[in-house]
Scaffold this active site. Sequence first.
Site, PDB file in Angstrom:
ATOM      1  N   ASN A   9       0.865  -1.176   0.000  1.00  0.00           N
ATOM      2  CA  ASN A   9       0.000   0.000   0.000  1.00  0.00           C
ATOM      3  C   ASN A   9       0.905   1.230   0.000  1.00  0.00           C
ATOM      4  O   ASN A   9       1.500   1.568   1.016  1.00  0.00           O
ATOM      5  CB  ASN A   9      -0.891  -0.032   1.259  1.00  0.00           C
ATOM      6  CG  ASN A   9      -1.735   1.229   1.400  1.00  0.00           C
ATOM      7  OD1 ASN A   9      -1.793   2.057   0.487  1.00  0.00           O
ATOM      8  ND2 ASN A   9      -2.390   1.372   2.555  1.00  0.00           N
ATOM      9  N   TRP A  10       0.994   1.855  -1.150  1.00  0.00           N
ATOM     10  CA  TRP A  10       1.917   2.990  -1.280  1.00  0.00           C
ATOM     11  C   TRP A  10       1.372   4.266  -0.634  1.00  0.00           C
ATOM     12  O   TRP A  10       2.078   5.260  -0.526  1.00  0.00           O
ATOM     13  CB  TRP A  10       2.223   3.263  -2.767  1.00  0.00           C
ATOM     14  CG  TRP A  10       2.951   2.159  -3.458  1.00  0.00           C
ATOM     15  CD1 TRP A  10       3.254   0.918  -2.941  1.00  0.00           C
ATOM     16  CD2 TRP A  10       3.477   2.181  -4.788  1.00  0.00           C
ATOM     17  NE1 TRP A  10       3.926   0.171  -3.875  1.00  0.00           N
ATOM     18  CE2 TRP A  10       4.077   0.926  -5.017  1.00  0.00           C
ATOM     19  CE3 TRP A  10       3.498   3.136  -5.811  1.00  0.00           C
ATOM     20  CZ2 TRP A  10       4.692   0.606  -6.232  1.00  0.00           C
ATOM     21  CZ3 TRP A  10       4.103   2.827  -7.015  1.00  0.00           C
ATOM     22  CH2 TRP A  10       4.694   1.571  -7.218  1.00  0.00           C
ATOM     23  N   LYS A  11       0.109   4.233  -0.265  1.00  0.00           N
ATOM     24  CA  LYS A  11      -0.554   5.404   0.347  1.00  0.00           C
ATOM     25  C   LYS A  11      -0.366   6.639  -0.555  1.00  0.00           C
ATOM     26  O   LYS A  11      -0.258   6.488  -1.768  1.00  0.00           O
ATOM     27  CB  LYS A  11      -0.043   5.635   1.772  1.00  0.00           C
ATOM     28  CG  LYS A  11      -0.169   4.358   2.624  1.00  0.00           C
ATOM     29  CD  LYS A  11       0.023   4.579   4.090  1.00  0.00           C
ATOM     30  CE  LYS A  11      -0.133   3.249   4.823  1.00  0.00           C
ATOM     31  NZ  LYS A  11      -0.006   3.361   6.265  1.00  0.00           N
ATOM     32  N   HIS A  94      -9.462   1.310   5.042  1.00  0.00           N
ATOM     33  CA  HIS A  94      -8.189   1.503   5.748  1.00  0.00           C
ATOM     34  C   HIS A  94      -8.419   2.455   6.934  1.00  0.00           C
ATOM     35  O   HIS A  94      -9.208   3.394   6.828  1.00  0.00           O
ATOM     36  CB  HIS A  94      -7.140   2.077   4.795  1.00  0.00           C
ATOM     37  CG  HIS A  94      -5.756   2.001   5.363  1.00  0.00           C
ATOM     38  ND1 HIS A  94      -5.301   2.902   6.301  1.00  0.00           N
ATOM     39  CD2 HIS A  94      -4.754   1.105   5.162  1.00  0.00           C
ATOM     40  CE1 HIS A  94      -4.062   2.553   6.638  1.00  0.00           C
ATOM     41  NE2 HIS A  94      -3.704   1.483   5.975  1.00  0.00           N
ATOM     42  N   GLU A  96      -6.780   4.843   8.004  1.00  0.00           N
ATOM     43  CA  GLU A  96      -6.540   6.256   7.687  1.00  0.00           C
ATOM     44  C   GLU A  96      -7.772   6.871   7.039  1.00  0.00           C
ATOM     45  O   GLU A  96      -8.069   8.046   7.222  1.00  0.00           O
ATOM     46  CB  GLU A  96      -5.300   6.380   6.781  1.00  0.00           C
ATOM     47  CG  GLU A  96      -4.025   6.138   7.574  1.00  0.00           C
ATOM     48  CD  GLU A  96      -2.888   5.519   6.789  1.00  0.00           C
ATOM     49  OE1 GLU A  96      -2.929   5.521   5.541  1.00  0.00           O
ATOM     50  OE2 GLU A  96      -1.942   5.000   7.428  1.00  0.00           O
ATOM     51  N   GLU A 164      -5.080  -4.734  10.743  1.00  0.00           N
ATOM     52  CA  GLU A 164      -4.052  -3.709  10.936  1.00  0.00           C
ATOM     53  C   GLU A 164      -4.323  -2.963  12.244  1.00  0.00           C
ATOM     54  O   GLU A 164      -5.124  -2.022  12.268  1.00  0.00           O
ATOM     55  CB  GLU A 164      -4.079  -2.705   9.774  1.00  0.00           C
ATOM     56  CG  GLU A 164      -3.793  -3.314   8.419  1.00  0.00           C
ATOM     57  CD  GLU A 164      -3.243  -2.291   7.437  1.00  0.00           C
ATOM     58  OE1 GLU A 164      -2.226  -2.579   6.814  1.00  0.00           O
ATOM     59  OE2 GLU A 164      -3.825  -1.190   7.317  1.00  0.00           O
ATOM     60  N   GLY A 170       2.767   2.520  10.804  1.00  0.00           N
ATOM     61  CA  GLY A 170       3.715   3.628  10.630  1.00  0.00           C
ATOM     62  C   GLY A 170       4.443   4.016  11.904  1.00  0.00           C
ATOM     63  O   GLY A 170       5.059   5.078  11.970  1.00  0.00           O
ATOM     64  N   SER A 210       3.776  -1.784  10.330  1.00  0.00           N
ATOM     65  CA  SER A 210       5.237  -1.798  10.531  1.00  0.00           C
ATOM     66  C   SER A 210       5.904  -3.102  10.117  1.00  0.00           C
ATOM     67  O   SER A 210       6.859  -3.556  10.768  1.00  0.00           O
ATOM     68  CB  SER A 210       5.585  -1.446  11.991  1.00  0.00           C
ATOM     69  OG  SER A 210       5.159  -0.129  12.281  1.00  0.00           O
ATOM     70  N   GLY A 231       3.055  -1.060   4.234  1.00  0.00           N
ATOM     71  CA  GLY A 231       3.038   0.366   3.898  1.00  0.00           C
ATOM     72  C   GLY A 231       4.421   0.851   3.538  1.00  0.00           C
ATOM     73  O   GLY A 231       4.926   0.604   2.436  1.00  0.00           O
ATOM     74  N   GLY A 232       5.086   1.513   4.482  1.00  0.00           N
ATOM     75  CA  GLY A 232       6.396   2.138   4.254  1.00  0.00           C
ATOM     76  C   GLY A 232       7.409   1.269   3.513  1.00  0.00           C
ATOM     77  O   GLY A 232       8.060   1.738   2.584  1.00  0.00           O
TER      78      GLY A 232
HETATM   79  P1  13P Z   1       3.238   0.615   7.600  1.00  0.00           P
HETATM   80  O1  13P Z   1       3.748  -0.686   7.025  1.00  0.00           O
HETATM   81  O2  13P Z   1       3.942   1.813   7.056  1.00  0.00           O
HETATM   82  O3  13P Z   1       3.176   0.567   9.097  1.00  0.00           O
HETATM   83  O4  13P Z   1       1.718   0.757   7.087  1.00  0.00           O
HETATM   84  C1  13P Z   1       0.846  -0.298   7.231  1.00  0.00           C
HETATM   85  C2  13P Z   1      -0.397   0.004   6.494  1.00  0.00           C
HETATM   86  O5  13P Z   1      -1.160   0.859   6.871  1.00  0.00           O
HETATM   87  C3  13P Z   1      -0.658  -0.767   5.265  1.00  0.00           C
HETATM   88  O6  13P Z   1      -1.946  -0.545   4.802  1.00  0.00           O
END
Ligand code: 13P
Length: 258
Positions: A9-11, A94, A96, A164, A170, A210, A231-232
């Site tokens: 997930n590149w956000k 998600h 967020e 999640e 994050g 994470s 994510g990251g």
């Molecule tokens: P991180 O891997 O950056 O913690 O993000 C997880 C995430 O929200 C994937 O959707």
Amino acid sequence: MRVPMIAGNWKMNTTVGEAIELVNKMRQGLDQIDNVEKVLCPPFISLAAVKELIEGSSIKLGAQNIYFEEKGAYTGEISPLMLADLCEFVIIGHSERRQYFNETGEMIDKKVKAALKVGLKPILCIGERLEENEAGRTEEVLTKQLSSSSDRIYYFSGLILAYEPIWAIGTGRAATGEQANETIGFIRQYISKRYGKRVAQDVCILYGGSVTADNISEFINQPEIDGALVGGASLKADQFLRIVKQTSEIKGHLSEEG
Ligand code: 13P
């Protein structure tokens, strides 16, 4: 048998140029790794470019959000029909989006149904906040998130779930493999009670929060965890490749047996 999956997930990261550069760095390596479903979820504006780059490879494409109406006067939104042509997966609900864009259980349920209707596979995210976790309310929160969904059986047969925990996203503070396994086991039990053993055994459930190349094996070694939503670390070609590679080594045989 469930096929292991790693989704990136590149956000809200990467311009179109940067997205192309990132895919170019990992396309060949990813394509060579068997027995794991590899899904890239770039921002909407890069979907078409990435689709072209991964054409003919084993890499799949996903979007990060969707609107539930088919078309019309909804300025700025992207419809299921528009996505159906472009990708196979779509992340829905998600944390967020729940937190910053006020998405409710009802809206998320509509989005999942709208996605399924056009053949998109939703990756439905659920998870608890830190204070809920500390108050021992994780199972209650997840049950509420799961039960705000449709009670039709096709629903859970057609989607991927991602657990999640919000406190792990994050923050660099991932859940432990055991914690995540236990909670995902609880989610599977809930589905089993509501929809039957078969549906529960078949549903792919990912862990997210994470995940890195250094801790992925801890999760993948757990029996209830089918993969990760990253994510990251999905923005770094070498990290993402190492995550997918380890998943294939640890769990890849499952998809062969299936
Ligand atoms: P991180 O891997 O950056 O913690 O993000 C997880 C995430 O929200 C994937 O959707």
